[in-house]
Design an enzyme around this catalytic site. Structure first.
Site, PDB file in Angstrom:
ATOM      1  N   TYR A  16       0.724  -1.339   0.059  1.00 51.07           N
ATOM      2  CA  TYR A  16      -0.042  -0.064  -0.063  1.00 51.07           C
ATOM      3  C   TYR A  16       0.822   1.341   0.039  1.00 51.07           C
ATOM      4  O   TYR A  16       1.547   1.336   1.057  1.00 51.07           O
ATOM      5  CB  TYR A  16      -0.953  -0.182   1.374  1.00 51.07           C
TER       6      TYR A  16
ATOM      7  N   TYR B 200     -11.614  -5.371   6.914  1.00 55.43           N
ATOM      8  CA  TYR B 200     -10.482  -5.025   7.778  1.00 55.43           C
ATOM      9  C   TYR B 200     -10.394  -3.621   8.532  1.00 55.43           C
ATOM     10  O   TYR B 200     -10.126  -3.764   9.750  1.00 55.43           O
ATOM     11  CB  TYR B 200      -9.477  -4.610   6.364  1.00 55.43           C
ATOM     12  N   HIS B 201     -11.082  -2.655   8.076  1.00 57.24           N
ATOM     13  CA  HIS B 201     -11.158  -1.313   8.959  1.00 57.24           C
ATOM     14  C   HIS B 201     -12.056  -1.682  10.012  1.00 57.24           C
ATOM     15  O   HIS B 201     -11.919  -1.004  10.999  1.00 57.24           O
ATOM     16  CB  HIS B 201     -11.860  -0.366   8.110  1.00 57.24           C
TER      17      HIS B 201
ATOM     18  N   LYS C  70     -10.952  16.375  17.454  1.00 58.09           N
ATOM     19  CA  LYS C  70     -10.343  15.678  16.487  1.00 58.09           C
ATOM     20  C   LYS C  70     -10.177  16.830  15.151  1.00 58.09           C
ATOM     21  O   LYS C  70     -10.970  16.639  14.322  1.00 58.09           O
ATOM     22  CB  LYS C  70     -11.009  14.466  15.814  1.00 58.09           C
TER      23      LYS C  70
ATOM     24  N   ASP D 294      -8.165  14.153   9.411  1.00 58.36           N
ATOM     25  CA  ASP D 294      -7.972  12.554  10.072  1.00 58.36           C
ATOM     26  C   ASP D 294      -8.951  12.071  10.415  1.00 58.36           C
ATOM     27  O   ASP D 294      -9.866  12.591  11.135  1.00 58.36           O
ATOM     28  CB  ASP D 294      -7.051  13.307  11.213  1.00 58.36           C
TER      29      ASP D 294
ATOM     30  N   HIS E 118      -8.736   8.988  11.943  1.00 55.00           N
ATOM     31  CA  HIS E 118      -8.635   8.027  13.141  1.00 55.00           C
ATOM     32  C   HIS E 118      -9.433   8.388  14.395  1.00 55.00           C
ATOM     33  O   HIS E 118      -8.780   9.215  15.070  1.00 55.00           O
ATOM     34  CB  HIS E 118      -7.182   7.960  13.413  1.00 55.00           C
TER      35      HIS E 118
HETATM   36  C1  B12 Z   1      -6.431   1.468  13.518  1.00 53.91           C
HETATM   37  C2  B12 Z   1      -5.698   2.371  12.483  1.00 53.91           C
HETATM   38  C3  B12 Z   1      -6.523   2.741  11.417  1.00 53.91           C
HETATM   39  C4  B12 Z   1      -7.889   2.409  11.228  1.00 53.91           C
HETATM   40  C5  B12 Z   1      -8.660   3.606  12.025  1.00 53.91           C
HETATM   41  C6  B12 Z   1      -9.984   3.179  12.754  1.00 53.91           C
HETATM   42  C7  B12 Z   1     -10.584   4.279  13.761  1.00 53.91           C
HETATM   43  N1  B12 Z   1     -11.791   4.871  13.288  1.00 53.91           N
HETATM   44  O1  B12 Z   1      -9.639   5.011  14.237  1.00 53.91           O
HETATM   45  C8  B12 Z   1      -8.368   2.586   9.694  1.00 53.91           C
HETATM   46  C9  B12 Z   1      -7.884   1.219   9.307  1.00 53.91           C
HETATM   47  C10 B12 Z   1      -9.570   3.146   9.406  1.00 53.91           C
HETATM   48  C11 B12 Z   1      -7.136   3.533   9.275  1.00 53.91           C
HETATM   49  C12 B12 Z   1      -7.073   4.120   8.258  1.00 53.91           C
HETATM   50  C13 B12 Z   1      -6.060   4.881   7.743  1.00 53.91           C
HETATM   51  N2  B12 Z   1      -4.503   5.155   8.321  1.00 53.91           N
HETATM   52 CO1  B12 Z   1      -4.192   4.289  10.091  1.00 53.91          CO
HETATM   53  N3  B12 Z   1      -3.774   3.451  11.517  1.00 53.91           N
HETATM   54  C14 B12 Z   1      -4.276   2.657  12.680  1.00 53.91           C
HETATM   55  C15 B12 Z   1      -3.135   2.251  13.526  1.00 53.91           C
HETATM   56  C16 B12 Z   1      -2.881   0.914  13.223  1.00 53.91           C
HETATM   57  C17 B12 Z   1      -3.910   2.223  14.905  1.00 53.91           C
HETATM   58  C18 B12 Z   1      -4.433   3.616  15.463  1.00 53.91           C
HETATM   59  C19 B12 Z   1      -5.307   3.169  16.540  1.00 53.91           C
HETATM   60  O2  B12 Z   1      -6.518   3.227  16.525  1.00 53.91           O
HETATM   61  N4  B12 Z   1      -4.836   2.873  17.914  1.00 53.91           N
HETATM   62  C20 B12 Z   1      -5.351   2.552  19.122  1.00 53.91           C
HETATM   63  C21 B12 Z   1      -5.699   3.788  19.690  1.00 53.91           C
HETATM   64  C22 B12 Z   1      -6.538   3.563  20.912  1.00 53.91           C
HETATM   65  O3  B12 Z   1      -4.680   4.289  19.959  1.00 53.91           O
HETATM   66  P1  B12 Z   1      -4.383   5.781  19.704  1.00 53.91           P
HETATM   67  O4  B12 Z   1      -5.196   6.499  18.901  1.00 53.91           O
HETATM   68  O5  B12 Z   1      -2.675   5.916  19.459  1.00 53.91           O
HETATM   69  O6  B12 Z   1      -4.620   6.641  21.154  1.00 53.91           O
HETATM   70  C23 B12 Z   1      -3.733   6.415  22.080  1.00 53.91           C
HETATM   71  C24 B12 Z   1      -2.612   7.400  22.355  1.00 53.91           C
HETATM   72  O7  B12 Z   1      -2.194   7.950  21.171  1.00 53.91           O
HETATM   73  C25 B12 Z   1      -3.187   8.696  23.192  1.00 53.91           C
HETATM   74  N5  B12 Z   1      -4.164   9.276  22.505  1.00 53.91           N
HETATM   75  C26 B12 Z   1      -4.760   9.605  21.198  1.00 53.91           C
HETATM   76  N6  B12 Z   1      -5.465  10.342  20.909  1.00 53.91           N
HETATM   77  C27 B12 Z   1      -5.710  11.051  22.371  1.00 53.91           C
HETATM   78  C28 B12 Z   1      -6.212  12.005  22.667  1.00 53.91           C
HETATM   79  C29 B12 Z   1      -6.217  12.799  24.057  1.00 53.91           C
HETATM   80  C30 B12 Z   1      -7.205  13.937  24.512  1.00 53.91           C
HETATM   81  C31 B12 Z   1      -5.477  12.048  25.016  1.00 53.91           C
HETATM   82  C32 B12 Z   1      -5.494  12.535  26.376  1.00 53.91           C
HETATM   83  C33 B12 Z   1      -4.570  10.677  24.320  1.00 53.91           C
HETATM   84  C34 B12 Z   1      -4.785  10.450  23.026  1.00 53.91           C
HETATM   85  O8  B12 Z   1      -4.086   7.759  24.127  1.00 53.91           O
HETATM   86  C35 B12 Z   1      -4.487   6.653  23.370  1.00 53.91           C
HETATM   87  C36 B12 Z   1      -4.697   5.547  24.324  1.00 53.91           C
HETATM   88  O9  B12 Z   1      -3.382   4.879  24.359  1.00 53.91           O
HETATM   89  C37 B12 Z   1      -2.155   3.280  13.047  1.00 53.91           C
HETATM   90  C38 B12 Z   1      -0.731   2.792  13.674  1.00 53.91           C
HETATM   91  C39 B12 Z   1      -0.686   2.373  15.056  1.00 53.91           C
HETATM   92  N7  B12 Z   1      -0.196   1.101  15.345  1.00 53.91           N
HETATM   93  O10 B12 Z   1      -0.600   3.082  16.008  1.00 53.91           O
HETATM   94  C40 B12 Z   1      -2.296   3.617  11.824  1.00 53.91           C
HETATM   95  C41 B12 Z   1      -1.844   5.004  11.276  1.00 53.91           C
HETATM   96  C42 B12 Z   1      -2.106   5.976  12.402  1.00 53.91           C
HETATM   97  N8  B12 Z   1      -2.561   4.998  10.004  1.00 53.91           N
HETATM   98  C43 B12 Z   1      -2.266   5.752   9.263  1.00 53.91           C
HETATM   99  C44 B12 Z   1      -2.756   6.088   8.036  1.00 53.91           C
HETATM  100  C45 B12 Z   1      -1.555   6.629   6.671  1.00 53.91           C
HETATM  101  C46 B12 Z   1      -3.952   5.605   7.582  1.00 53.91           C
HETATM  102  C47 B12 Z   1      -4.647   6.200   6.206  1.00 53.91           C
HETATM  103  C48 B12 Z   1      -4.451   7.892   5.991  1.00 53.91           C
HETATM  104  C49 B12 Z   1      -3.825   5.507   5.010  1.00 53.91           C
HETATM  105  C50 B12 Z   1      -4.429   6.127   3.653  1.00 53.91           C
HETATM  106  N9  B12 Z   1      -3.622   6.596   3.119  1.00 53.91           N
HETATM  107  O11 B12 Z   1      -5.391   5.736   3.367  1.00 53.91           O
HETATM  108  C51 B12 Z   1      -5.966   5.616   6.514  1.00 53.91           C
HETATM  109  C52 B12 Z   1      -6.985   6.790   6.456  1.00 53.91           C
HETATM  110  C53 B12 Z   1      -7.605   7.205   7.616  1.00 53.91           C
HETATM  111  C54 B12 Z   1      -8.317   8.474   7.894  1.00 53.91           C
HETATM  112  N10 B12 Z   1      -9.456   8.835   7.291  1.00 53.91           N
HETATM  113  O12 B12 Z   1      -7.757   9.443   8.289  1.00 53.91           O
HETATM  114  C55 B12 Z   1      -0.663   6.165   9.590  1.00 53.91           C
HETATM  115  C56 B12 Z   1      -0.573   7.602   9.916  1.00 53.91           C
HETATM  116  C57 B12 Z   1       0.962   8.139   9.484  1.00 53.91           C
HETATM  117  C58 B12 Z   1       1.454   9.424  10.099  1.00 53.91           C
HETATM  118  N11 B12 Z   1       0.946   9.839  11.241  1.00 53.91           N
HETATM  119  O13 B12 Z   1       2.389   9.891   9.523  1.00 53.91           O
HETATM  120  C59 B12 Z   1      -0.627   5.169  10.680  1.00 53.91           C
HETATM  121  C60 B12 Z   1       0.482   5.552  11.815  1.00 53.91           C
HETATM  122  C61 B12 Z   1       0.273   3.619  10.262  1.00 53.91           C
HETATM  123  C62 B12 Z   1       1.472   3.968   9.456  1.00 53.91           C
HETATM  124  N12 B12 Z   1       2.578   3.660  10.060  1.00 53.91           N
HETATM  125  O14 B12 Z   1       1.384   4.171   8.242  1.00 53.91           O
HETATM  126  N13 B12 Z   1      -6.083   3.586  10.365  1.00 53.91           N
END
Ligand code: B12
Ligand SMILES: Nc1nc2c(ncn2[C@@H]2O[C@H](COP(=O)(O)OP(=O)(O)OP(=O)(O)O)[C@@H](O)[C@H]2O)c(=O)[nH]1
Ligand SMILES: [Mg+2]
Lengths: 668, 335
Positions: free
Chosen positions: A18, A172-173, A542, A546, A548
């Site tokens: 991808y 997947y999503h 948000k 984005d 996510h």
């Molecule tokens: C799940 C995921 C998706 C899901 C999202 C589902 C959803 N509704 O959220 C799906 C499959 C839809 C998706 C799609 C895409 N994704 Co994505 N995704 C991920 C993934 C694997 C995990 C994110 C996640 O949900 N983690 C679980 C949650 C609970 O954790 P979190 O958000 O990080 O939150 C934690 C902390 O960060 C923090 N936190 C977060 N927010 C907040 C807010 C507050 C107030 C506080 C206090 C704390 C806090 O606390 C949370 C608890 O631990 C990441 C990679 C990764 N492993 O992190 C890539 C990632 C974020 N995705 C990425 C990309 C590129 C995409 C796409 C844009 C791809 C594309 N070109 O189409 C698409 C489009 C999405 C869009 N519309 O924006 C990239 C972003 C790259 C970057 N930043 O440079 C990542 C990093 C993957 C990668 N390495 O390429 N994705």
């Protein structure tokens, strides 16, 4: 077949990566390199403005142009993307949904310019809008209008581009948003049913040809780390789809009932801590979709080891591609018939999934089907709840994640010695250059042809004619992505999908250590409320395009569960709106969640706007994919704290947030 | 945000200065004892604001998920387009377990954030029975001083929207095509008849048409058994169909709500006065319970006093404070 079950080696599945970023030209170079590396198909990642129908110069595109994918604003960009790649010989998968009809129109227009035969075009448009509302978040229009676009694309390609996979039903999503295997199966099936019923309702496909449409349906599924169950899930998919095709649509040709699917393995479970472990997870997950010959993926794409750090570099993707090549070409996997036929264990688990998923399918159909269950928020809430349960299990240690909640000590990894270089960074100047190029494009085209094409598009949008011919004509006329989408926005309006958080309940134990921690947090908030006169109020925002939402949703729910009043407005809120909400709602704390990489553009803007509105005393925290180097910058901008995926203990985060409100109150 | 200075802020609230409105709302939400005087002072100084007197307070209620917030958003856009300003109070329930809440209505509203003539505040019920938040009464009065129209969104059907009758001049009940409970409530006389009835999601055509027909029937039955019993008895509750998502029926809804406001003109003062009396009673009951009521010679007596004394200068909050002091004084005498 030999008695040993051996047979002639099967052809390997299609191996994809991808990819796409920066500009069409840069992505073209990347594709050509990947093809030379032995990759056998293309999988295009578009940037968020392209996916949500904005031109690079739209204010909403700020910070997002060329970031997570390639910007395609018009025919010229599409041409550059496939420069030197003959489209009639390519198999191109496009992850595109709300604007799928448009991007396919551009693709067809380029093919026509290359004098390629439409009928020879092969590939896939994702075109599954249901899971956008539920997980992926790049939807634009209300469900009814979106379904119309979906069916327009399908009915057009079935006759005009017969080898094209017009839709890829994506579960997947859903898993990435928390779905359990049962939920993934069920919601994929109800989506497919919703689409097929809608196609049927158009009346454009004669009854006798409906089997063709069913046969062109393909799926894009997930495979998590519990790979035995996931393997059974794939077998359950095969069985259930056959049932749906046969019983609901009366398809008699078994070929048209085949469950054809591609895969991206689970990324949600890939960790920021000890990221090198991820490659092992990725390989194990790949087994789930390749081991069963009877339920094997047609195409596989793998995430990279540094998934939770940021965008993968070419080497990172290559490492994952090598894993596929080794499994397909070095091992003897492809020499055997199905390994699990006759296995009682696999059969039993498969049947268990078939039954539980079928029950949930009936539940959703009983609620009026997929579209209804999206609009009422039923499915979304289920996903949010499952995801919450998953996170609680990791936080409590009930679900082991090596390097995260077990075996956390270890020798330092040489792979991340220099963290900032362990990911791909996109030149922030790209945005400016893309805007200049776009202005040039607009200046060079025939303005009256553009106006006519847009007028025709509008007319068709209001009618019940197929949108495709007018879109292809608009592509040739030089219409831009933003113009195409805005024309349709003006006719159909926009849609904000349910967030699923308000009604989401999380089962929590009433006793034990975890319950005590939560009780302590609640007590602290209660005391704070008495002292402050008002219950502490948190705005979870948000900003940007984005989509996510997982992190923001889980923070919002958790904050409510420890006693905050929480305002959460869902995804894609502008910095201006966030500041207006903070002002009107009288919040004590703002939490921003940004995973798409646009934090350096958006956070300072919000902080500045807060200052202008006289709200600079409200503490701001940021969470998401924030590289270490940027954390310092954000703190200098006045951000109180930054959280990343490694901060998986929500209780700790909540404790910090309460501290922040407490300290701010004390200061006043 | 710094704490509010009521005298100065009251003036700025009247001019719909968002920061001042927001501070005033924070103040009326403040449960600390030492805030109460300031709240009473603020409300007293807002009471005579021209908008507070001449404006319109609209309650929007109905079962969960019928589209109240989406409808609010559509109505707000149309009201703004007619050149009037609008304040919204959106009430959501608090969690019984944690006391926290997820205030989700705002997520369904899409507005121009730079619009100075539109203000939305979400409030949690914070354990109040009756579906209205502790501060909702006061919040409505703050917004009423600042904006032409104030809209209060609450969730509920049956008993729970009784409260809204006391804060709103016009009660709009929104129901969904194909939902039976509202009809049952109306027919059984459990529910007071709203001033305007809306069947939303009219884009689901067949269902919506049937719902409108069913409602007509139910209303007929309800009127026949005499549920209505209002002083504006000659008001015919209109039944409208809207699609909040497609924006149809919105102008008609605003027209109907406006017509009701016009219809109310001769009785509005009395209606609002009754609402104030009820609010005062609620406040006093919440604070001092049965014992307080009996010490001050029973509900009828307190009500009669409220009816007499709640005039232009006195607000329910300040009267309640006064009665509280009397109660406390009596307690001291007897002990
Ligand atoms: C799940 C995921 C998706 C899901 C999202 C589902 C959803 N509704 O959220 C799906 C499959 C839809 C998706 C799609 C895409 N994704 Co994505 N995704 C991920 C993934 C694997 C995990 C994110 C996640 O949900 N983690 C679980 C949650 C609970 O954790 P979190 O958000 O990080 O939150 C934690 C902390 O960060 C923090 N936190 C977060 N927010 C907040 C807010 C507050 C107030 C506080 C206090 C704390 C806090 O606390 C949370 C608890 O631990 C990441 C990679 C990764 N492993 O992190 C890539 C990632 C974020 N995705 C990425 C990309 C590129 C995409 C796409 C844009 C791809 C594309 N070109 O189409 C698409 C489009 C999405 C869009 N519309 O924006 C990239 C972003 C790259 C970057 N930043 O440079 C990542 C990093 C993957 C990668 N390495 O390429 N994705
Ligand atoms: N088809 C259709 N859907 C609508 C309409 N109005 C609202 N909806 C949808 O119904 C769902 C609920 O809408 P809300 O506006 O949140 O409903 P609500 O009554 O405010 O909900 P609560 O505040 O939770 O009680 C959303 O998915 C809306 O998009 C409508 O007119 N037609
Ligand atoms: Mg609502």
């Amino acid at each position: 077949m030999a008695p040993s079950g051996k047979h002639e080696r099967d052809k390997p599945w299609i191996m994809r990566t991808y990819a796409g970023h920066s500009t069409a030209a840069a992505s073209n170079e990347l594709y050509r390199t990947n093809l030379a590396q032995g990759q056998t198909g293309l999988s295009v990642a578009f940037d968020l403005p392209t996916q949500t129908g904005y031109d690079p110069d739209d204010p909403l595109a700020r910070g997002e142009v060329g970031k997570v994918g390639v910007p395609i604003s018009h025919l010229g960009d599409m041409r550059a993307l496939f420069e030197g790649i003959p489209l009639d010989q390519m198999n191109t998968s496009m992850t595109i949904n709300a604007t799928a009809a448009w991007l396919l129109s551009l693709y067809i227009a380029v093919a026509e310019d290359q004098n390629a035969d439409r009928a020879a075009l092969r590939g896939t448009t994702q075109n599954d809008i249901i899971k956008e509302y539920l997980s992926r978040g790049t939807h634009i229009f209300p469900p009814a209008a979106s379904m119309r676009l979906t069916t327009d694309l399908i009915t057009y390609t079935v006759t005009e581009v017969p080898k094209w996979n017009p839709i890829n039903i994506c579960s997947y999503h859903l898993q990435e948003a928390g779905a359990t295997p049962t939920q993934e199966l069920a919601y994929a099936l109800v989506t497919a049913i919703g689409v097929l019923d809608a196609v049927k309702a158009t009346g454009r496909i004669p009854e006798s040809e409906f089997g063709n449409v069913v046969g062109r349906m393909s799926f894009f599924v997930n495979a998590g780390i519990r790979f035995v169950e996931e393997l059974c899930k794939m077998r359950a998919f095969v069985e259930l789809w056959d049932r749906v095709a046969r019983e609901r649509y009366g398809v008699t040709d078994p070929k048209q009932r085949r469950f054809r699917y591609g895969v991206q393995v689970n990324s949600l479970g890939l960790t920021e801590q000890q990221p090198e472990n991820n490659i092992i997870r990725i390989v194990l997950e790949m087994l789930a979709v390749t081991l069963s010959k009877d339920a094997r993926a047609r195409a596989v794409q793998l995430p990279a080891w540094n998934e939770a750090l940021g965008l993968p570099r070419p080497w990172d993707q290559q490492w994952s591609l090598r894993a596929q090549q080794i499994l397909a070409l070095e091992t003897d996997l492809l020499e055997y018939a199905d390994l699990f036929k006759g296995s009682k264990v696999v059969h039993a688990q498969t049947q268990h999934l078939v039954e539980s998923a079928w029950a949930e399918v009936q539940e959703v159909l009983g609620r009026g089907g997929a579209v209804e269950a999206v609009e009422t928020g039923y499915i979304k809430q289920k996903l949010v709840e499952s995801n919450a349960a998953r996170l609680r299990a990791i936080e409590s240690g009930e679900q082991v994640v090596v390097g995260v909640n077990a075996y956390t000590e270890g020798a330092p990894s040489p792979l991340i010695e220099n963290l900032d270089e362990a990911i791909l960074t996109v030149d922030p100047d790209i945005e400016k250059k893309e805007i200049e190029a776009l202005e040039q494009w607009r200046a060079d085209r025939d303005a009256s042809a553009v106006a006519n094409a847009i007028a025709e598009l509008k007319r068709v949008a209001r009618s019940d004619e197929n949108i495709m011919p007018a879109s292809i004509a608009a592509a040739h006329a030089g219409v831009t992505t933003g113009e195409w989408a805005n024309t349709l926005r003006a006719v159909w309006g926009e849609y904000r999908a349910p967030t699923g958080v308000a009604g989401a309940t999380v089962k929590a134990s009433r006793s034990g250590a975890a319950a005590e921690v939560v009780d302590r947090l609640r007590k602290r908030l209660g005391e704070l409320e008495v002292r402050m006169g008002r219950r502490p109020k948190l705005l979870v925002g948000k900003p940007g395009l984005d989509g996510h939402s997982n992190g923001a949703e889980q923070i919002a729910i958790k904050a409510r569960d420890v006693g905050f009043d929480v305002v959460y407005e869902g995804i894609r809120v502008s910095p201006e709106q966030i500041v207006a909400s903070a002002l009107e709602e009288g919040v004590h704390l703002i939490g921003l969640s940004i995973l798409s990489g646009s934090h350096l553009a958006l956070v300072p803007e919000i902080v500045e706007r807060l200052r202008e509105a006289g709200l600079s005393d409200i503490p701001v925290v940021v969470g998401g994919i924030i590289p270490e180097a940027d954390t310092e910058r954000l703190r200098r901008e006045g951000v109180a704290a930054v959280y990343t995926p490694k901060d998986f203990e929500l209780d700790h985060i909540m404790s910090d947030l309460i501290d922040l409100v407490d300290r701010q109150h004390a200061a006043e | 945000m710094p704490p509010s200075d009521p005298a100065n802020d009251a003036d700025r609230v009247r001019r719909a200065d968002k920061a001042a409105v927001s501070r005033a709302l924070n103040l009326v939400e403040d449960k600390r004892a030492d805030a109460q005087d300031r709240v009473a002072a603020l409300l007293a100084s807002l009471k005579s604001a021209p908008k507070a007197i001449g404006g319109h307070r609209v309650g929007l209620t109905g079962p969960p998920g019928v589209g109240k917030s989406t409808l609010t958003s559509a109505v707000a856009r149309a009201v703004r387009a007619r050149g009037r300003t609008m304040g919204v109070v959106a009430v959501d329930p608090s969690s019984i377990v944690s006391g926290g809440s997820l205030l989700g209505d705002r997520a369904r509203m899409s507005f121009d954030p730079s619009d100075a003539g539109l203000f939305v505040r979400s409030l949690a019920t914070a354990g109040e029975v009756g579906g209205l938040a502790y501060a909702a009464n006061s919040a409505v009065r703050v917004l009423a001083a600042a904006y032409d129209v104030v809209l209060i969104e609450t969730t509920g059907v049956g008993q729970s929207e009784i409260d809204i009758v006391h804060v709103a001049d016009t009660v709009v009940l929104v129901i969904q095509p194909g939902s039976g409970d509202v009809l049952q409530f109306l027919k059984a006389g459990i529910m007071e008849i709203p001033d305007v009835l809306v069947v939303n999601k009219a884009d689901q055509e067949e269902l919506a048409r049937r719902a409108v027909a069913d409602l007509r029937g139910a209303l007929h039955t309800a009127q026949a058994v005499g549920v209505s019993g209002r002083e504006d008895g000659d008001w015919e509750t209109p039944i409208l169909a809207t699609s909040a998502t497609e924006g149809t029926g919105i102008e008609e809804l605003i027209d109907a709500v406006d017509a009701h406001r016009k219809h109310l003109e001769p009785t509005l003062k009395a209606r609002r006065h009754r609402g104030e009396v009820q609010w005062m009673l609620d406040l006093f009951m919440r604070k001092h319970g049965e014992h307080g009521v009996s010490t001050l010679h029973g509900l009828t007596e307190i009500k009669a006093r409220a009816e007499r004394e709640l005039d232009d200068g006195e607000t329910p909050l300040s009267l309640c404070e006064r009665l509280s002091r009397e109660y406390v004084a009596k307690l001291c005498q007897t002990s």
